[in-house]
Design a protein around this motif. Structure first.
Motif, short mmCIF file in Angstrom:
data_model
loop_
_atom_site.label_atom_id
_atom_site.label_comp_id
_atom_site.label_asym_id
_atom_site.label_seq_id
_atom_site.Cartn_x
_atom_site.Cartn_y
_atom_site.Cartn_z
N MET A 90 30.27 63.24 -8.40
CA MET A 90 31.21 62.14 -8.55
C MET A 90 30.96 61.46 -9.90
O MET A 90 29.84 61.10 -10.22
N SER A 91 32.00 61.33 -10.69
CA SER A 91 31.89 60.69 -11.99
C SER A 91 32.06 59.18 -11.84
O SER A 91 33.02 58.70 -11.23
N ASP A 92 31.12 58.42 -12.39
CA ASP A 92 31.15 56.96 -12.23
C ASP A 92 32.19 56.32 -13.16
O ASP A 92 32.30 56.68 -14.33
N ARG A 93 32.89 55.33 -12.62
CA ARG A 93 33.80 54.54 -13.45
C ARG A 93 33.05 53.51 -14.26
O ARG A 93 33.45 53.18 -15.38
N TYR A 94 31.95 53.00 -13.71
CA TYR A 94 31.20 51.94 -14.38
C TYR A 94 29.79 52.43 -14.69
O TYR A 94 29.17 53.12 -13.88
N ALA A 95 29.29 52.04 -15.84
CA ALA A 95 27.96 52.47 -16.26
C ALA A 95 26.85 51.59 -15.70
O ALA A 95 25.71 52.02 -15.58
N THR A 96 27.18 50.34 -15.34
CA THR A 96 26.19 49.40 -14.85
C THR A 96 26.80 48.55 -13.73
O THR A 96 28.03 48.46 -13.59
N PHE A 97 25.91 47.89 -12.98
CA PHE A 97 26.40 46.98 -11.95
C PHE A 97 27.14 45.80 -12.56
O PHE A 97 28.15 45.33 -12.02
N ASP A 98 26.69 45.30 -13.69
CA ASP A 98 27.38 44.18 -14.34
C ASP A 98 28.82 44.55 -14.68
O ASP A 98 29.74 43.73 -14.52
N ALA A 99 29.03 45.77 -15.15
CA ALA A 99 30.40 46.22 -15.46
C ALA A 99 31.23 46.31 -14.18
O ALA A 99 32.40 45.92 -14.16
N LEU A 100 30.62 46.81 -13.11
CA LEU A 100 31.33 46.89 -11.82
C LEU A 100 31.68 45.49 -11.32
O LEU A 100 32.81 45.24 -10.89
N ARG A 101 30.72 44.59 -11.41
CA ARG A 101 30.94 43.23 -10.89
C ARG A 101 32.00 42.49 -11.69
O ARG A 101 32.68 41.60 -11.14
N SER A 102 32.17 42.83 -12.94
CA SER A 102 33.19 42.16 -13.75
C SER A 102 34.61 42.58 -13.32
O SER A 102 35.57 41.86 -13.62
N ALA A 103 34.72 43.71 -12.64
CA ALA A 103 36.04 44.21 -12.24
C ALA A 103 36.31 44.06 -10.75
O ALA A 103 37.46 44.22 -10.33
N HIS A 104 35.28 43.77 -9.96
CA HIS A 104 35.43 43.71 -8.51
C HIS A 104 34.76 42.46 -7.96
O HIS A 104 33.76 41.99 -8.52
N GLU A 105 35.28 41.97 -6.86
CA GLU A 105 34.79 40.71 -6.28
C GLU A 105 33.86 40.99 -5.11
O GLU A 105 34.23 41.68 -4.15
N GLU A 106 32.66 40.45 -5.19
CA GLU A 106 31.72 40.57 -4.07
C GLU A 106 32.25 39.79 -2.87
O GLU A 106 32.75 38.67 -3.00
N GLY A 107 32.14 40.38 -1.70
CA GLY A 107 32.66 39.79 -0.48
C GLY A 107 34.07 40.25 -0.16
O GLY A 107 34.49 40.18 1.00
N ARG A 108 34.79 40.71 -1.16
CA ARG A 108 36.13 41.25 -0.95
C ARG A 108 36.14 42.77 -1.16
O ARG A 108 36.59 43.52 -0.29
#
Length: 200
Positions: A1-19
């Motif tokens: 599986m190829s990752d869309r985000y290189a880091t958790f910070d990048a993922l968190r900037s695009a997605h909302e925790e809890g949602r």
């Protein structure tokens, strides 16, 4: 599986925790941490296996995809999994078991990680309980930076459960289907626990 985000910070900037995703963790007393970094809808069934395997004795962590679809976008490769709560828990563990899901119709448990003795012991015990084991060609968990190897002793175990096996553990791999388990699920957890009762 190829990752869309290189880091958790990048993922968190695009997605909302809890949602879009949720992190849950708790400390145990055994020194062992059971972690599912691709839980929920990312690799369905891995959160449930990890939670049951941890029980109340072992530390537990999962990163759970909550989106209706497209949870694969939340996948962070284990060698680059830098979610801060996961790393903090890993640093406190003597050794780590990570639970993953992989493709494949035959019901097989692929054993990886740097803890060679524990892998051999797990393979023997699982096969006695009727489970097929193998070493995955691609997902072997041998990088020291892999989450499973980031405990205090520098070696752990990575479990890759095939899609065929995970389908047999639940009535369905949907969110509601995973609320219930099959007898095979409990057989699997019992087999694992015979290993995790022992120190590193």
């Amino acid at each position: 599986m190829s990752d869309r985000y290189a880091t958790f910070d990048a993922l968190r900037s695009a997605h909302e925790e809890g949602r879009d995703f949720r992190v849950e963790w708790r400390l145990g007393v055994s020194g062992i941490a059971v972690m599912a970094p691709h839980g929920g809808g990312i690799e369905p069934g891995t959160s449930e296996v990890a939670r049951a395997l941890a029980g109340l004795r072992h530390s537990f962590y999962h990163f759970e995809g909550l989106m209706r679809n497209g949870n694969g976008a939340l996948h962070l490769t284990s060698t680059r999994f830098d979610e801060p709560r996961a790393l903090a828990l890993a640093e406190r563990a003597e050794w780590i078991v990570t639970v993953h899901g992989c493709d494949g119709d035959p019901p097989v448990i692929h054993l990886g990680g740097l803890h060679e003795a524990r892998k051999r012991e797990l393979a023997r015990k699982l096969e006695v309980h009727g489970f097929a084991t193998a070493s995955h060609l691609d997902h072997r968990g041998l990088d020291p930076e892999n989450l499973c190897n980031r405990g205090k002793n520098g070696s752990g175990v990575q479990l890759e459960l095939t899609l065929g096996l995970r389908r047999a553990l639940f009535p369905a791999l949907t969110r509601t289907g995973r609320l219930n388990t099959t007898p095979l699920f409990h057989r699997l957890i019992d087999a694992f626990r015979t290993i995790l009762t022992r120190s590193p």
